[in-house]
Design an enzyme around this catalytic site. Structure first.
Site, mmCIF file in Angstrom:
data_model
loop_
_atom_site.group_PDB
_atom_site.id
_atom_site.type_symbol
_atom_site.label_atom_id
_atom_site.label_comp_id
_atom_site.label_asym_id
_atom_site.label_seq_id
_atom_site.Cartn_x
_atom_site.Cartn_y
_atom_site.Cartn_z
ATOM 1 N N SER A 194 1.223 4.156 -8.860
ATOM 2 C CA SER A 194 2.538 4.824 -8.856
ATOM 3 C C SER A 194 2.460 6.041 -9.764
ATOM 4 O O SER A 194 1.654 6.065 -10.712
ATOM 5 C CB SER A 194 3.586 3.843 -9.408
ATOM 6 O OG SER A 194 4.717 4.536 -9.889
ATOM 7 N N TYR B 78 6.777 -2.188 -15.628
ATOM 8 C CA TYR B 78 6.295 -1.807 -14.293
ATOM 9 C C TYR B 78 5.320 -0.626 -14.400
ATOM 10 O O TYR B 78 4.218 -0.665 -13.857
ATOM 11 C CB TYR B 78 7.472 -1.433 -13.389
ATOM 12 C CG TYR B 78 7.023 -0.809 -12.086
ATOM 13 C CD1 TYR B 78 6.497 -1.608 -11.075
ATOM 14 C CD2 TYR B 78 7.103 0.568 -11.876
ATOM 15 C CE1 TYR B 78 6.058 -1.043 -9.877
ATOM 16 C CE2 TYR B 78 6.673 1.139 -10.685
ATOM 17 C CZ TYR B 78 6.152 0.329 -9.693
ATOM 18 O OH TYR B 78 5.714 0.882 -8.518
HETATM 19 N N1 LIG Z 1 9.021 2.373 -3.240
HETATM 20 C C1 LIG Z 1 8.641 3.157 -4.234
HETATM 21 O O1 LIG Z 1 9.373 4.052 -4.695
HETATM 22 C C2 LIG Z 1 7.262 2.981 -4.824
HETATM 23 C C3 LIG Z 1 6.781 3.985 -5.681
HETATM 24 C C4 LIG Z 1 5.530 3.838 -6.243
HETATM 25 C C5 LIG Z 1 4.763 2.741 -5.948
HETATM 26 N N2 LIG Z 1 5.252 1.781 -5.119
HETATM 27 C C6 LIG Z 1 4.406 0.608 -4.867
HETATM 28 O O2 LIG Z 1 4.242 0.438 -3.484
HETATM 29 C C7 LIG Z 1 3.940 -0.929 -3.210
HETATM 30 C C8 LIG Z 1 4.760 -1.399 -2.023
HETATM 31 O O3 LIG Z 1 6.115 -1.360 -2.364
HETATM 32 P P1 LIG Z 1 7.269 -0.948 -1.349
HETATM 33 O O4 LIG Z 1 7.961 0.226 -1.911
HETATM 34 O O5 LIG Z 1 6.763 -0.903 0.019
HETATM 35 O O6 LIG Z 1 8.272 -2.178 -1.572
HETATM 36 P P2 LIG Z 1 8.763 -3.357 -0.613
HETATM 37 O O7 LIG Z 1 9.297 -2.819 0.655
HETATM 38 O O8 LIG Z 1 9.662 -4.172 -1.483
HETATM 39 O O9 LIG Z 1 7.440 -4.153 -0.313
HETATM 40 C C9 LIG Z 1 6.847 -5.031 -1.234
HETATM 41 C C10 LIG Z 1 5.908 -5.924 -0.470
HETATM 42 O O10 LIG Z 1 5.274 -6.799 -1.412
HETATM 43 C C11 LIG Z 1 5.410 -8.127 -0.937
HETATM 44 N N3 LIG Z 1 5.533 -9.065 -2.048
HETATM 45 C C12 LIG Z 1 6.483 -9.069 -3.022
HETATM 46 N N4 LIG Z 1 6.310 -10.129 -3.824
HETATM 47 C C13 LIG Z 1 5.227 -10.800 -3.331
HETATM 48 C C14 LIG Z 1 4.563 -11.985 -3.711
HETATM 49 N N5 LIG Z 1 4.975 -12.723 -4.768
HETATM 50 N N6 LIG Z 1 3.489 -12.397 -3.001
HETATM 51 C C15 LIG Z 1 3.076 -11.684 -1.910
HETATM 52 N N7 LIG Z 1 3.662 -10.552 -1.513
HETATM 53 C C16 LIG Z 1 4.736 -10.121 -2.204
HETATM 54 C C17 LIG Z 1 6.694 -8.152 -0.113
HETATM 55 O O11 LIG Z 1 6.619 -9.176 0.896
HETATM 56 P P3 LIG Z 1 7.343 -10.606 0.822
HETATM 57 O O12 LIG Z 1 8.646 -10.427 0.120
HETATM 58 O O13 LIG Z 1 7.470 -10.974 2.253
HETATM 59 O O14 LIG Z 1 6.387 -11.474 0.083
HETATM 60 C C18 LIG Z 1 6.633 -6.792 0.562
HETATM 61 O O15 LIG Z 1 5.878 -6.856 1.736
HETATM 62 C C19 LIG Z 1 4.209 -1.687 -4.511
HETATM 63 O O16 LIG Z 1 2.985 -1.976 -5.153
HETATM 64 C C20 LIG Z 1 5.004 -0.697 -5.332
HETATM 65 O O17 LIG Z 1 4.813 -0.893 -6.716
HETATM 66 C C21 LIG Z 1 6.473 1.877 -4.551
#
Ligand SMILES: NC(=O)c1ccc[n+]([C@@H]2O[C@H](COP(=O)([O-])OP(=O)(O)OC[C@H]3O[C@@H](n4cnc5c(N)ncnc54)[C@H](OP(=O)(O)O)[C@@H]3O)[C@@H](O)[C@H]2O)c1
Length: 270
Positions: free
Chosen positions: A141, A155
């Site tokens: 991130s 985080y």
């Molecule tokens: N969105 C942003 O602004 C942003 C910015 C920088 C980095 N990121 C990073 O991008 C990545 C993806 O995030 P996203 O934005 O796509 O969020 P998201 O839509 O909330 O997706 C998170 C994913 O992680 C899975 N997950 C959560 N807890 C879990 C667990 N205990 N075991 C297995 N899987 C789990 C969820 O699936 P289930 O709930 O079905 O398990 C979901 O598929 C993350 O690493 C996040 O830190 C996001």
């Protein structure tokens, strides 16, 4: 191996960034193993992608905060020779002041954002090194570069760890034929924000990217051979200057006597 590119394992594929990676990698010709906890979401995504691309898709329901869940995915990475790509994407955040962090939730976040991707990268790296090829994508991130950006700091610190681990892995695994890319998204429009406590609609929309644009840029960066990809950063010179400043420390970070500013005695032969 059922196809030329092999199988991509995507963690956190049930929504957001992971779901877009699944879609894009299938369109590139990969078979997929999709990992998350919500089976219904994985099934719906897999049905659509299978229909649209003909890729072979397997689903693996695992809680990556749980040692058994991580071990199941590690085993797959070690034992399935078709796996050529790991996207370490599953992650969570909490937006609350550091002193208000629930210790139980902070511990879960550290296990999901640090322990799980470390062990999965270790398992994939071991298998890929034997074959002298493979790719590991770690979703970090931009907060890795700016810990003050998101309230709480835990985080951001987990994502700094993942950036640092990626750099160490590039150093060690690159010569073994393995590509390691760290991706640093800025704010991206996914459920992540609502789950973290701040719905994405509350952010100024001019700083929020779609998950499709984020993943397409990250894959373009991978194609261009970038090891650190920051999709929202328009001036790449800023990253280069930051990285050059880090590298300028080389050879200067370990000495037998403290720096003069601490009042240390200068050794006779210095
Ligand atoms: N969105 C942003 O602004 C942003 C910015 C920088 C980095 N990121 C990073 O991008 C990545 C993806 O995030 P996203 O934005 O796509 O969020 P998201 O839509 O909330 O997706 C998170 C994913 O992680 C899975 N997950 C959560 N807890 C879990 C667990 N205990 N075991 C297995 N899987 C789990 C969820 O699936 P289930 O709930 O079905 O398990 C979901 O598929 C993350 O690493 C996040 O830190 C996001």
């Amino acid at each position: 191996m059922s196809n030329k590119l092999g199988t991509a394992v995507v963690t956190g594929a049930s929504s957001g960034i992971g779901a877009v990676y699944a879609d894009r990698l299938a369109r590139r010709g990969y078979d997929l193993v999709l990992v998350a906890r919500r089976l219904d979401r994985l099934e719906a995504l897999a049905d659509r992608i299978e229909q649209e691309t003909g890729s072979k898709i397997s689903l693996l329901v695992a809680d990556l905060t749980d040692a058994n869940g991580v071990a199941t995915v590690e085993k797959l990475l070690r034992d399935d020779p078709s796996v050529t790509l790991l996207v370490n994407n599953a992650g969570m955040a909490v937006t609350a002041p550091f002193l208000d962090h629930d210790p139980v939730v902070a511990d879960r976040m550290i296990r999901l954002n640090i322990t799980a991707p470390t062990l999965l990268a270790r398992a994939a790296g071991e298998a890929f090194a034997k074959r002298r090829s493979g790719t590991i994508i770690n979703i970090s991130s931009v907060t890795a570069l700016a810990p003050e950006l998101l309230e709480g700091g835990v985080y951001a610190s987990t994502k700094a760890y993942l950036l640092s681990l990626s750099q160490a892995m590039q150093h060690e695994l690159g010569p073994k034929g393995i590509t390691v890319q760290a991706v640093l998204p800025g704010a991206t429009r996914t459920d992540f924000w609502a789950d973290a406590g701040t719905p994405v609609e509350h952010l100024p929309q001019e700083i929020v990217m779609s998950s499709e644009d984020m993943v397409d840029a990250a894959l373009a960066g991978l194609d261009q051979g970038e090891l650190i990809t920051i999709p929202p950063l328009h001036d790449i010179g800023l990253w280069k200057a930051y990285d050059a400043a880090r590298r300028a420390f080389e050879g200067k970070l370990s000495t037998s006597f403290p720096a003069a500013r601490y009042g240390a005695r200068t050794p006779v032969n210095a």
